[in-house]
Design an enzyme around this catalytic site. Structure first.
Site, PDB file in Angstrom:
ATOM      1  CG  ASP A  20      -1.973   1.091   1.192  1.00 26.44           C
ATOM      2  OD1 ASP A  20      -2.548   1.337   0.116  1.00 26.44           O
ATOM      3  OD2 ASP A  20      -2.224   1.719   2.243  1.00 26.44           O
ATOM      4  CB  SER A  62      -6.072   2.795   0.094  1.00 25.11           C
ATOM      5  OG  SER A  62      -4.686   3.035   0.008  1.00 25.11           O
ATOM      6  CD  GLN A  66      -4.182   0.980  -3.071  1.00 20.56           C
ATOM      7  OE1 GLN A  66      -3.585   2.002  -3.386  1.00 20.56           O
ATOM      8  NE2 GLN A  66      -3.909   0.303  -1.955  1.00 20.56           N
TER       9      GLN A  66
END
Length: 294
Positions: free
Chosen positions: A210, A235, A285
């Site tokens: 991430d 995110s 993502q």
């Protein structure tokens, strides 16, 4: 307990959740100073919680997650595990992370007993030797003048303290204003050896995944991101597929690109390869990518 833990020991302690009921765990955050909990931390902790309810011979092969609310770094996070299914080959778990009585994160993870099958993979792209690249500790202080907030370097270094992260090309926060191909590469590994626990290596890769995945979105538009204040981001959802065994304490190439951005959102896709070229993980993502109003 070590009174002067290394950054890696502190991170491992962060992932060592407290079991407060059979399927309920409690975790904490690295710092109460940052404005919100790092998304990779929540994802990694949720996967730890799921994995602790699964027989060790079943390895994680995928996860799908949504970030629902910003996490409060000053409060503990409770992880509730739901045992969705225990089949002969596959095990499925659902985890909800809760703070202040509200869900902040939701994860579904699947685990599988090892079996042999068909084998092929996408070839590893060219990349320089990681040992030839500067570490973040060497790179960031040289460019302190690029950051309007003098605390940014400290925050970046703290987040990466347990991980040796090396950019193949300059990251977006060092090239703001210059449009580039929407693709970026970083090498990473933990700063120290890890135990031979496959779940631990998967969870640490989840933690790192991430950190830089939406960089390729920023590169396409010449944006530097939150570090230089020209983008507001977060995110939104995250998915990973674990194809082959790997060690997070050995060099891994994170090859990232962005096929699209629209509607205030950007999509990042990536592959993680071992140094000898094995495709270990695929990652996707979508994140919030907003330009601040003047």
């Amino acid at each position: 307990m070590n009174e002067n833990p290394t950054p890696l020991e502190s991170l491992l302690d962060l992932l060592d959740l407290e079991r407060i009921e059979q399927d309920i765990f409690r975790g904490y955050s690295r710092s109460a100073v940052v404005p919100r909990v790092f998304g990779g931390q929540v994802a990694a902790q949720a996967l730890v919680a799921a994995g602790r309810t699964v027989p060790p011979e079943r390895a994680a092969h995928s996860l799908h997650a949504y970030f629902l609310r910003p996490g409060d770094p000053g409060a503990p996070i409770v992880y509730q595990v739901d045992r969705i299914r225990d089949g002969r080959s596959f095990t499925t778990r659902r985890v909800v992370a809760i703070q202040h009585g509200q869900p902040i994160f939701h994860l579904s993870a699947s685990f599988q007993v090892h079996e042999d099958g068909l084998e092929h993979q996408e070839a590893m792209p060219p990349a320089p030797d990681p040992e030839s690249l500067p570490s973040a500790d060497e790179l960031l202080p040289k460019h302190a003048d690029r950051f309007p907030d003098p605390t940014v370097i400290d925050r970046l270094q703290e987040a990466r303290a347990a991980v040796d992260l090396r950019y193949v090309e300059d990251p977006p926060f060092l090239t703001a204003g210059v449009r580039r191909e929407p693709r970026s590469q970083v090498w990473f590994r933990t700063r120290g050896e890890l135990a031979d626990d496959p779940l631990l290596h998967v969870c640490l890769a989840t933690y790192v995944s991430d950190m830089t995945l939406l960089d390729s979105v920023l590169l396409a538009h010449g944006r530097g991101g939150w570090a230089v204040g020209d983008v507001v981001g977060a995110s939104l959802d995250h998915a990973m597929w674990f194809h082959r065994p790997f060690r997070a304490d050995q060099w891994l190439l994170y090859d990232q690109q962005s096929p699209s951005s629209s509607g205030g959102r950007g999509l990042g896709t990536a592959r993680i390869y071992t140094q000898d070229g094995a495709l270990a993980v695929s990652v996707i993502q979508e994140g919030l990518v907003r330009v601040p109003r003047a």
